[in-house]
Design a protein around this motif. Structure first.
Motif, short mmCIF file in Angstrom:
data_model
loop_
_atom_site.label_atom_id
_atom_site.label_comp_id
_atom_site.label_asym_id
_atom_site.label_seq_id
_atom_site.Cartn_x
_atom_site.Cartn_y
_atom_site.Cartn_z
N ALA A 65 0.78 -1.19 0.05
CA ALA A 65 0.08 -0.10 0.07
C ALA A 65 1.00 1.06 -0.17
CB ALA A 65 -0.99 -0.08 1.02
N TRP A 67 1.74 4.71 1.82
CA TRP A 67 1.49 5.32 3.09
C TRP A 67 1.69 6.68 3.08
CZ3 TRP A 67 3.95 7.95 7.03
CH2 TRP A 67 3.50 7.56 8.45
N ALA A 88 -12.68 3.74 1.06
CA ALA A 88 -12.95 2.31 1.38
C ALA A 88 -12.90 2.07 2.80
CB ALA A 88 -11.50 1.79 0.79
N ARG A 89 -12.24 2.92 3.64
CA ARG A 89 -12.12 2.86 5.16
C ARG A 89 -12.14 4.18 5.82
NH1 ARG A 89 -7.47 0.05 8.11
NH2 ARG A 89 -8.16 1.15 9.95
N HIS A 102 -8.60 4.99 4.43
CA HIS A 102 -8.16 4.11 3.08
C HIS A 102 -8.84 4.52 1.94
CE1 HIS A 102 -6.48 0.38 5.61
NE2 HIS A 102 -6.04 1.74 6.09
N GLU A 104 -8.93 3.32 -2.34
CA GLU A 104 -8.39 2.62 -3.38
C GLU A 104 -7.96 3.11 -4.80
OE1 GLU A 104 -9.99 -0.94 -3.77
OE2 GLU A 104 -9.47 -1.79 -1.66
N ASP A 105 -7.04 3.17 -5.47
CA ASP A 105 -7.04 3.67 -6.74
C ASP A 105 -7.53 2.80 -7.79
OD1 ASP A 105 -5.17 1.81 -7.89
OD2 ASP A 105 -3.45 3.17 -8.26
N GLY A 108 -6.85 -0.80 -7.51
CA GLY A 108 -7.17 -1.68 -6.55
C GLY A 108 -5.87 -1.29 -5.59
N THR A 110 -4.15 0.18 -2.37
CA THR A 110 -4.68 1.07 -1.40
C THR A 110 -3.71 2.21 -0.96
OG1 THR A 110 -5.61 -0.98 -0.41
CG2 THR A 110 -5.17 0.76 1.29
N ILE A 112 -3.15 4.58 1.94
CA ILE A 112 -3.52 4.69 3.44
C ILE A 112 -3.10 6.25 3.76
CG2 ILE A 112 -2.78 3.98 5.86
CD1 ILE A 112 -2.06 1.21 4.78
#
Length: 128
Positions: A65, A67, A88-89, A102, A104-105, A108, A110, A112
């Protein structure tokens, strides 16, 4: 060995879609553009989208992912939602003390987004 520079390189399935996501939706500043790619500033790092060398058929997904530390993850979430980016989150404080959100591009990966509170150990000078 001496490493002079580094960046994360993506070969997205749809270059134009990913370009719009990172440039317009996430709002990263363009460091430079070249004939078939774009490099973005990402804090002390760079993210490059290559419009050449498409991913191999059946290639595994990106194994990690990105960061990305921000000053205020809750304001970042509001900004991204305003731009129509799916979260996503949602932003929340994690058990380890960081505040994370979170996204997503288009491929997919991630992203963060992290806020490091003033009292978190990452903010302490280890020399003391």
């Amino acid at each position: 060995m001496e490493i002079l520079a580094s960046r994360v390189l993506f070969r997205p399935a749809d270059y134009e879609r990913s370009l719009a996501f990172y440039r317009d939706d996430v709002g990263l500043a363009v460091a430079r553009e070249y004939g078939s790619g774009t490099v973005f500033y990402a804090g002390q790092s760079l993210i490059e989208l290559a419009g050449h060398g498409r991913p191999s058929a059946g290639a595994p997904p990106f194994p990690g992912a990105l960061w990305l530390q921000v000053r205020d993850v809750y304001a970042t979430q509001a900004e991204l939602e305003h731009r129509g980016v799916a979260i996503a989150r949602a932003a929340a404080e994690e058990p380890w003390g960081l505040h994370e959100m979170h996204v997503e591009d288009p491929d997919g990966v991630t992203l963060i987004f992290v806020q490091v509170p003033e009292t978190h150990p990452l903010r302490r000078d280890p020399r003391n």
